[in-house]
Write a protein that holds these residues in place. Structure first.
Motif, mmCIF file in Angstrom:
data_model
loop_
_atom_site.group_PDB
_atom_site.id
_atom_site.type_symbol
_atom_site.label_atom_id
_atom_site.label_comp_id
_atom_site.label_asym_id
_atom_site.label_seq_id
_atom_site.Cartn_x
_atom_site.Cartn_y
_atom_site.Cartn_z
ATOM 1 N N LYS A 340 6.034 13.006 2.851
ATOM 2 C CA LYS A 340 6.762 12.918 4.124
ATOM 3 C C LYS A 340 6.565 11.562 4.810
ATOM 4 C CE LYS A 340 6.365 17.902 4.946
ATOM 5 N NZ LYS A 340 5.782 18.966 5.819
ATOM 6 N N ILE A 341 5.537 10.819 4.369
ATOM 7 C CA ILE A 341 5.232 9.511 4.966
ATOM 8 C C ILE A 341 6.164 8.453 4.396
ATOM 9 C CG2 ILE A 341 3.483 7.680 5.079
ATOM 10 C CD1 ILE A 341 1.365 9.883 4.987
ATOM 11 N N ASN A 342 6.673 7.599 5.263
ATOM 12 C CA ASN A 342 7.399 6.413 4.803
ATOM 13 C C ASN A 342 6.482 5.212 4.984
ATOM 14 O OD1 ASN A 342 9.173 3.890 5.247
ATOM 15 N ND2 ASN A 342 10.577 5.371 4.319
ATOM 16 N N LEU A 343 6.230 4.492 3.907
ATOM 17 C CA LEU A 343 5.244 3.413 3.927
ATOM 18 C C LEU A 343 5.688 2.197 4.724
ATOM 19 C CD1 LEU A 343 4.104 3.508 0.176
ATOM 20 C CD2 LEU A 343 3.092 4.672 2.145
ATOM 21 N N LEU A 344 6.968 2.095 5.025
ATOM 22 C CA LEU A 344 7.463 0.948 5.788
ATOM 23 C C LEU A 344 7.604 1.234 7.285
ATOM 24 C CD1 LEU A 344 10.232 -0.399 3.366
ATOM 25 C CD2 LEU A 344 7.951 -1.349 3.745
ATOM 26 N N THR A 345 7.621 2.527 7.648
ATOM 27 C CA THR A 345 7.884 2.850 9.057
ATOM 28 C C THR A 345 6.751 3.579 9.763
ATOM 29 O OG1 THR A 345 8.963 4.944 8.434
ATOM 30 C CG2 THR A 345 10.368 2.967 8.603
ATOM 31 N N LEU A 346 5.764 4.121 9.028
ATOM 32 C CA LEU A 346 4.669 4.845 9.678
ATOM 33 C C LEU A 346 3.917 3.900 10.615
ATOM 34 C CD1 LEU A 346 3.159 7.630 9.646
ATOM 35 C CD2 LEU A 346 1.511 6.527 8.123
ATOM 36 N N PRO A 347 3.782 4.229 11.908
ATOM 37 C CA PRO A 347 3.165 3.318 12.887
ATOM 38 C C PRO A 347 1.773 2.821 12.473
ATOM 39 C CG PRO A 347 4.241 5.124 14.022
ATOM 40 C CD PRO A 347 4.316 5.440 12.561
ATOM 41 N N GLN A 351 0.833 -1.105 12.000
ATOM 42 C CA GLN A 351 -0.188 -1.764 12.822
ATOM 43 C C GLN A 351 -1.292 -2.398 11.964
ATOM 44 O OE1 GLN A 351 -1.451 1.393 15.410
ATOM 45 N NE2 GLN A 351 0.561 1.561 16.395
ATOM 46 N N SER A 352 -1.590 -1.785 10.825
ATOM 47 C CA SER A 352 -2.664 -2.298 9.964
ATOM 48 C C SER A 352 -2.228 -3.503 9.142
ATOM 49 C CB SER A 352 -3.149 -1.192 9.019
ATOM 50 O OG SER A 352 -2.138 -0.887 8.070
ATOM 51 N N GLY A 353 -0.926 -3.787 9.100
ATOM 52 C CA GLY A 353 -0.416 -4.891 8.285
ATOM 53 C C GLY A 353 0.012 -4.461 6.895
ATOM 54 N N PHE A 354 -0.217 -3.174 6.558
ATOM 55 C CA PHE A 354 0.133 -2.648 5.240
ATOM 56 C C PHE A 354 1.638 -2.751 4.990
ATOM 57 C CE2 PHE A 354 1.540 0.680 2.421
ATOM 58 C CZ PHE A 354 0.570 0.781 1.436
ATOM 59 N N SER A 355 2.428 -2.279 5.939
ATOM 60 C CA SER A 355 3.885 -2.236 5.763
ATOM 61 C C SER A 355 4.473 -3.629 5.592
ATOM 62 C CB SER A 355 4.537 -1.541 6.964
ATOM 63 O OG SER A 355 4.064 -0.219 7.098
ATOM 64 N N LEU A 356 3.936 -4.597 6.360
ATOM 65 C CA LEU A 356 4.434 -5.968 6.265
ATOM 66 C C LEU A 356 4.190 -6.538 4.870
ATOM 67 C CD1 LEU A 356 5.689 -8.334 7.860
ATOM 68 C CD2 LEU A 356 3.359 -9.081 8.393
#
Length: 589
Positions: A340-347, A351-356
């Motif tokens: 259910k988690i989206n790796l690009l949009t989960l806040p 915030q951790s820099g993972f999505s970027l």
């Protein structure tokens, strides 16, 4: 002979003219052959002189039960008083026919046979190849096709090793009862037998797709005892032997050894060649697909039970796979919840820099390494080292594979080490040992992630005069306040090192841009070059003093790739500042 009789005699479809035989209740019980054409003889193997004016069930058919089936079919001609058309497999002749029958009067009828055997075979072959690609190969089915197409009495299917020399007999097709007794008699069992390299055999078939031998002895000479082969030939009335090779791109994959009865010949050569060509493609592609499936199974087994977390996502950031360790790391209740988690949009991930970094990995086709402190949505707090790798299909990026290692324990140990062996006891900054340990690691991470860093050397101006005037205890207090002010401007990822008495090094990690680094260095300079109120514990008073510093700064990777290169360039910038009356900062050009 009339023109119509000539036409019937020479057409390819089989023709027969019959007279029905009825019992006392006018029920059709048999039929008599009054005339047939040559094609009928070829299609059925029945000779005109042997069947004309004879009854089918009573005089001709060996299998009376199968023959009665034909009588029951032809009854419909008289009951419907018209034409009938049907497909039928003739068990006696091993052939498929499209049959048309019609009555000429109350007692006579005509049958026309169209041999659909090979059309049916081609359809079956195509269906088999299409639906079984990548599956276990049914050797018996493959051999049966060759047996039916070739007209051979016995067919052995041999598969070659990758070297194209040794081969193993994997299937045998023929009249099972007879061949079984024959093999038992001569103590031969070809199924599963591995045959050694036969240079003579290879030479004989080298340049031919299909090779003919006058006898089985000619083929196996030197490999089997001649007396046994002779007895086998005589007992089974064997004639010619044919080797038909199965290849793909000139690579020998296998062959069929076809053994014929005396006076029998290889049939349907063109159809057999088509079959051999398709079979070679099928075997090679099936091997590749099974190898791929096997590799995938091994990969997923390794991934599922790996000691590190592993997950995959598509280009939109949707999770497509997560292994058991990943669920443990995140304290997730199930894979379904994790999906259910989206790796690009989960806040939390943004915030951790993972999505970027995930976005950068997929957008710019880069492999990245990143460490982060993370708290999952299920409240699991961990330090993670993350490895991002783009996933491609046909050269196009379709997502990413991500390996996640829990480095919480390692991080704790590192922190403890930093507090002892790598920390300066007076200021709390790192000592010079960090230049050989932690700083190279940060530079390596920056290089892997193509990140920008900034290294600066700082000298406290006129520190000798402060020591001379107020003493070393007072000087130590100044150094403590000085480093405290610098630390307030640094992030957790940055590094402060005391390289000498009043000399320090700052490394700003992953600053995103050189402009950001310039802003941070200016803020550090403004914060530490100011008025200080320091307690003079010896004279028991508060001393107001102005402290200034000189800073020389450079950028990674523009000015250097190693600690030594960066420090050398930063030292040049610092020298320029001191040459121009100190109390300022400078970035080398």
């Amino acid at each position: 002979m009339s023109i119509y009789q000539k036409a019937i005699e020479n057409v390819e479809c089989a023709f027969a003219y019959h007279k029905a035989v009825f019992d006392e209740q006018d029920e059709m019980i048999d039929y008599i052959f009054l005339d047939i054409n040559h094609s009928f003889e070829l299609a059925t193997g029945l000779s005109k002189q042997d069947i004309i004016n004879k009854r089918f069930i009573k005089d001709i058919a060996k299998d009376k039960k199968a023959a009665k089936k034909w009588v029951d079919i032809y009854k419909q001609v008289f009951k419907q008083a018209g034409n009938i058309e049907f497909n039928e497999y003739a068990e006696e002749y091993h052939k498929h026919y499209l049959i048309k029958a019609f009555a000429t009067d109350q007692n006579h009828f005509v049958t026309v046979f169209l041999n659909k055997t090979f059309e049916k075979m081609l359809i079956e072959m195509g269906d088999y190849f299409m639906h079984n690609m990548g599956s276990m190969i049914d050797y018996d089915k493959i051999t049966q096709f060759a047996h039916d197409v070739s007209g051979a009495e016995y067919v052995a299917f041999n598969l070659f090793e990758d070297n194209g020399h040794e081969f193993t007999t994997v299937a045998f097709e023929g009249v099972k009862e007879i061949i079984k007794d024959g093999l038992k008699l001569f103590k031969l069992d070809p199924i599963g037998k591995k045959w050694a390299y036969d240079q003579v055999r290879e030479k004989k078939i080298l340049n031919n797709d299909i090779t003919y031998f006058d006898s089985l002895i000619e083929l196996v000479q030197g490999k089997l005892p001649l007396d046994i082969v002779n007895k086998l030939q005589n007992k089974l009335n064997l004639g010619k032997t044919v080797i038909a090779k199965i290849t793909k791109d000139d690579k020998l994959l296998g062959d069929f050894t076809m053994i014929f009865k005396k006076n029998q010949e290889l049939k349907n050569i063109e159809l057999l060649k088509i079959y051999l060509l398709q079979l070679g493609l099928f075997i090679e592609k099936t091997k590749l697909e099974r190898s791929l499936i096997s590799s995938q199974k091994r990969f997923y087994t390794l991934a599922e039970y790996a000691p590190v977390g592993f997950l995959s996502c598509d280009i939109e950031g949707n999770i497509t796979y997560a292994n058991k360790k990943l669920l443990v790391l995140m304290d997730s209740p199930s894979f379904e919840e994790t999906k259910k988690i989206n790796l690009l949009t989960l806040p939390q991930l943004k915030q951790s820099g993972f999505s970027l970094r995930l976005q950068e990995c997929m957008l710019y086709d880069r492999s990245l390494v990143y460490e982060m402190n993370y708290k999952s949505i299920w409240d699991k707090q961990v330090w993670l080292k993350v490895y991002f790798t783009p996933r491609k299909e046909d050269g196009k990026i379709t997502g990413a594979n991500i390996v996640i290692d829990d480095v919480s324990t390692k991080k704790k140990v590192e922190d403890e080490l930093r507090e002892t062996a790598f920390k300066d006891s007076l200021t709390g900054a790192y000592n010079r040992y960090a230049l050989d340990t932690f700083l190279p690691d940060l530079l390596y991470e920056s290089r892997e992630n193509q990140a920008i860093g900034c290294l600066a050397l700082i000298d406290l101006d006129d520190f000798k005069e402060i020591n001379d005037e107020y003493g070393h205890v007072f000087g130590d207090s100044v150094l403590k306040r000085f480093t405290s002010n610098i630390k307030q401007q640094l992030r957790d990822a940055d590094m402060l090192v005391r390289t000498g008495g009043d000399e320090f090094l700052i490394y700003l990690h992953d600053v995103k841009s050189e402009k950001n680094a310039e802003d941070i260095i200016k803020r550090i300079f403004d914060n530490i070059a100011t008025h200080y109120r320091i307690e003079d514990t010896i004279n028991n008073k508060i001393v107001k003093i102005i402290i200034t510093c000189s800073i020389g700064a450079v950028f990674f990777p523009r000015h250097g790739q190693t600690v030594e290169e960066l420090m050398g360039k930063a030292d040049e910038a610092l020298y320029q500042v001191k040459k121009e009356n100190k109390a300022r900062y400078c970035f080398i050009k």
